[in-house]
Write a protein that holds these residues in place. Structure first.
Motif, PDB file in Angstrom:
ATOM      1  N   HIS A 174      31.897  36.792  39.571  1.00 32.30           N
ATOM      2  CA  HIS A 174      32.832  35.627  38.975  1.00 32.30           C
ATOM      3  C   HIS A 174      34.154  36.045  38.467  1.00 32.30           C
ATOM      4  N   HIS A 175      34.202  37.195  38.007  1.00 31.73           N
ATOM      5  CA  HIS A 175      35.501  37.818  37.544  1.00 31.73           C
ATOM      6  C   HIS A 175      36.369  38.056  38.599  1.00 31.73           C
ATOM      7  N   GLU A 176      35.929  38.582  39.751  1.00 37.46           N
ATOM      8  CA  GLU A 176      36.504  38.886  41.108  1.00 37.46           C
ATOM      9  C   GLU A 176      36.854  37.485  41.809  1.00 37.46           C
ATOM     10  N   LEU A 177      35.938  36.620  41.750  1.00 32.53           N
ATOM     11  CA  LEU A 177      36.314  35.150  42.469  1.00 32.53           C
ATOM     12  C   LEU A 177      37.512  34.502  41.684  1.00 32.53           C
ATOM     13  N   GLY A 178      37.393  34.924  40.268  1.00 35.43           N
ATOM     14  CA  GLY A 178      38.527  34.250  39.454  1.00 35.43           C
ATOM     15  C   GLY A 178      39.817  34.362  39.772  1.00 35.43           C
ATOM     16  N   HIS A 179      40.102  35.896  40.370  1.00 44.86           N
ATOM     17  CA  HIS A 179      41.328  36.049  40.736  1.00 44.86           C
ATOM     18  C   HIS A 179      41.684  35.462  42.243  1.00 44.86           C
ATOM     19  N   ILE A 180      40.504  35.398  42.966  1.00 47.30           N
ATOM     20  CA  ILE A 180      40.772  34.434  44.145  1.00 47.30           C
ATOM     21  C   ILE A 180      41.021  33.178  44.036  1.00 47.30           C
ATOM     22  N   HIS A 220      45.279  36.221  34.695  1.00 43.83           N
ATOM     23  CA  HIS A 220      44.595  36.549  35.855  1.00 43.83           C
ATOM     24  C   HIS A 220      42.996  36.990  35.560  1.00 43.83           C
ATOM     25  N   GLU A 221      43.040  37.707  34.579  1.00 43.02           N
ATOM     26  CA  GLU A 221      41.563  38.340  34.210  1.00 43.02           C
ATOM     27  C   GLU A 221      40.869  37.500  33.580  1.00 43.02           C
ATOM     28  N   ALA A 222      41.464  36.280  33.073  1.00 39.81           N
ATOM     29  CA  ALA A 222      40.336  35.372  32.413  1.00 39.81           C
ATOM     30  C   ALA A 222      39.775  34.086  33.126  1.00 39.81           C
ATOM     31  N   ARG A 247      45.900  43.642  29.325  1.00 36.49           N
ATOM     32  CA  ARG A 247      45.309  42.327  30.005  1.00 36.49           C
ATOM     33  C   ARG A 247      43.898  41.771  29.796  1.00 36.49           C
ATOM     34  N   TYR A 248      42.902  42.900  29.767  1.00 34.76           N
ATOM     35  CA  TYR A 248      41.708  42.613  29.310  1.00 34.76           C
ATOM     36  C   TYR A 248      41.414  42.187  28.000  1.00 34.76           C
ATOM     37  N   PHE A 249      42.038  42.911  27.136  1.00 36.81           N
ATOM     38  CA  PHE A 249      42.246  42.388  25.652  1.00 36.81           C
ATOM     39  C   PHE A 249      42.684  40.989  25.468  1.00 36.81           C
TER      40      PHE A 249
HETATM   41 ZN   LIG Z   1      40.362  41.501  37.232  1.00 38.26          ZN
END
Ligand SMILES: [Zn+2]
Ligand SMILES: O=C(CCC(O)(O)[C@H](Cc1ccccc1)NC(=O)c1ccccc1)N[C@@H](Cc1ccccc1)C(=O)O
Length: 585
Positions: free
Chosen positions: A340-346, A368-370, A480-482
């Motif tokens: 889901h995280h990667e498809l969020g980028h897509i 982008h990470e969220a 970015r992840y924080f």
């Molecule tokens: Zn990511």
């Protein structure tokens, strides 16, 4: 004299069409290296990266011919300002080649490292997740660091010098300042510190509760109830999330266990099925489904006949039709969440693909990470996992809710200090606040100070433990992840509101809500054409990162942790900060 602002549209038109081709060539070469690591593909990827850097440097010269304040259209002006950033191409050919080479060598070293003939993915990761043997965990922890980070220490020092040269040539004090400029917010470091302070109480309560359970599991010789936790006992190679020790910290045994791994394996889910299920979740909200090219070209699982970069990533080929994920998928809940995280980028790529190329970016890197993580908060709810037939009918009682919130906290709350310290350490290295002769000590100072973890073995400057974490040798910023952990709860609360959810925030499943999908899609379409504050305000009504949504989400768990820790007379924090576990167990 400046070029007439009337020439800006023509300049941008040629930039947009040529940049799509240049970007495709660089991304395609980098993909070919990632899915097939060897000397040739590494060299080809470095060469294509250099060509792209040189293209961007040339275009920056053209962009700087304009005086931005003379361009009245703010959208055009913003495009010209972004193209004016020269980047790595400011380096001499010799230095650019050296930087590309040192980056390529560190990337290859990381992705091909093995300990006892075993790679990180999936073998060493699985050992750190499932072993409860103190010495086996310690040997694996040390073995991975000797095989990866330790070998990169000198390359990393070269990387720091060249990165700082790029920064200075681009008008910044050091590369940390250049990285932070992506947020376009003058006092961004103070904002990061402020949200960290707001979330610290929650982290300290979780840390104390988990330390007590590890004390019960591993005994008083290796756990100090007033000290930091040995870093190899938390189920993860970097102690960055603690999901894999859920079984040791489950609040209420015998109630619903919020883990879909057994269900995924028993129901015979494949990697492709996990991807299709996740894509359906986006589609059912009225967001954009992955195109056919995605299904044709994605690398779903680890090949057996060649070396690949296993660390997951999502790729935009900048031709508005080719988008891919590369992932060494294992059948478990964590990888279902990562999908889901990667498809969020897509999804972000798909939403902003009609923007000019310089606006095909997140409103800030944390956004982008969220995207995917926000949807994963909904997918991971007990009700949704039950809908997917991955867990039994959940109990409707406070105990099961606390069990669920604990599992989410082991993922999200445990991560917060790690997400913060990764770049605090790098900012200090780039700025010279920590010396190159003190890299590893500075790293562990922050690991103890922020995370309350300590190494199971004594470390020296012969070691280079930061290099054992993907993003350091791969030159990927981490704050970015924080930011993502904070804003994903702001996004989640907003989408839950749009979907008409009432009741406890953590029970919200906005699956199928096209109102929520429209709210999200309308923000994602903007890409980086507006500031992140504008994008956030459009969706949530506020212009600030705020931990309020996260704290509201976890409030029932905070109450439980505070009650338990008080009852056990726990010491909150780790005042015995210099304690170290014995090395001869
Ligand atoms: Zn990511
Ligand atoms: O690194 C990742 C997931 C990979 C990624 O999707 O963030 C990937 C990292 C990457 C890989 C190669 C080059 C650059 C970045 N990022 C992307 O694929 C990406 C980045 C920016 C825009 C679009 C896609 N997660 C982090 C943090 C994390 C996030 C969420 C849950 C757990 C842990 C980690 O594993 O430590």
């Amino acid at each position: 004299g400046f070029a007439s602002p009337d020439g800006a549209p023509a300049f941008l038109e040629q930039y947009n069409s040529t940049s799509e081709v240049k970007l495709f060539e660089a991304v395609d070469a980098e993909w070919n290296y990632n899915v097939n690591i060897n000397d040739q593909t590494q060299a080809a990827s470095e060469a294509a990266g250099i060509a792209l850097s040189n293209f961007q440097a040339e275009q920056a010269v053209g962009a700087k011919l304009f005086e931005p304040s003379e361009i009245t259209d703010t959208n055009l002006r913003r495009q010209v300002e972004k193209i004016s950033v020269v980047g790595e191409g400011a380096l001499s050919d010799e230095d650019l080649a050296a930087l590309s080479k040192v980056n390529g060598d560190m990337q290859t070293a990381y992705s091909t490292a093995t300990y006892n003939g075993k790679p990180l993915d999936p073998d060493l990761t699985a050992t750190m997740a499932s072993s409860r043997n103190y010495n086996e965990l310690r040997d694996t922890w040390k073995g991975w660091r000797d095989a990866s980070g330790k070998l990169m220490r000198e390359d990393f020092k070269t990387y720091v010098d060249l990165q700082n040269e790029v920064a200075v040539l681009n008008g910044f004090d050091d590369m940390g300042a250049f990285w932070r400029a992506a947020y376009e917010t003058p006092n961004i470091e103070q904002q990061f510190e402020a949200v960290w302070q707001e979330m610290l109480p929650l982290y300290e309560q979780l840390h104390a509760f988990v330390r007590r359970r590890l004390y019960q599991q591993y005994g008083d010789k290796v756990i100090n109830l007033k000290g930091p936790i040995p870093a190899h006992l938390l189920g993860n190679m970097w102690a960055q999330d603690w999901l894999n020790v859920y079984n040791l910290v489950e609040p209420y045994a015998g109630y619903t266990r919020p883990d879909a791994t057994a269900g995924l394996q028993q129901q015979g889910w494949t990697a492709e099925k996990m991807f299709h299920e996740a894509d359906d979740f986006f589609g059912n909200m009225g967001l954009i489904r992955a195109p056919q090219a995605f299904w044709d070209k994605t690398m779903f699982t680890k090949p057996t006949d060649r070396d690949v970069v296993c660390h997951a990533s999502a790729w935009d080929f900048y031709n508005r039709q080719d988008f891919r994920i590369k992932m060494c998928t294992e059948i478990n809940q964590q990888d279902f969440v990562t999908i889901h995280h990667e498809l969020g980028h897509i999804q972000y790529y798909l939403q902003y693909m009609d923007q000019p190329t310089v606006f095909r970016d997140g409103a800030n890197p944390g956004f982008h990470e969220a995207v995917g993580d926000t949807l994963a908060l909904s997918v991971g709810t007990l009700d949704h996992l039950y809908k997917l037939d991955l867990i039994g009918k959940p109990d409707e009682n406070p105990q099961s809710d606390i069990n669920y919130l604990m599992s989410v906290a082991l993922d999200k709350i445990a991560f917060i200090p790690f997400g913060y310290l990764m770049d605090k350490w790098r900012w200090d290295v780039f700025s010279g606040r920590s010396a190159k002769t003190n890299l590893n000590q500075a790293w562990w100072d922050y690991r103890v100070k922020y995370q309350g973890v300590t190494p199971p073995l004594s470390r020296t400057e012969e070691d280079f433990d930061p290099g054992a974490k993907f993003h350091i040798p791969n030159n990927v910023p981490y704050i970015r992840y924080f930011v993502s952990v904070v804003v994903q709860f702001q996004f989640y609360e907003a989408l839950c509101g749009a979907s008409g959810h009432v009741g406890d925030l953590y029970k919200c499943d906005f699956n199928g809500s096209t109102e929520a999908g429209k709210m999200f899609g309308d923000m994602l379409k903007l890409g980086s054409s507006v500031t992140w504050e504008d994008a956030l305000e459009k969706m949530t009504g506020t212009r600030e990162m705020s931990s309020a949504s996260l704290v509201k989400y976890f409030q029932p768990l905070l109450d439980f942790l505070t009650e338990q820790n008080t009852k056990n007379n726990e010491v909150i924090g780790w005042p015995d900060y210099s304690w170290e576990p014995p090395t001869n167990t």
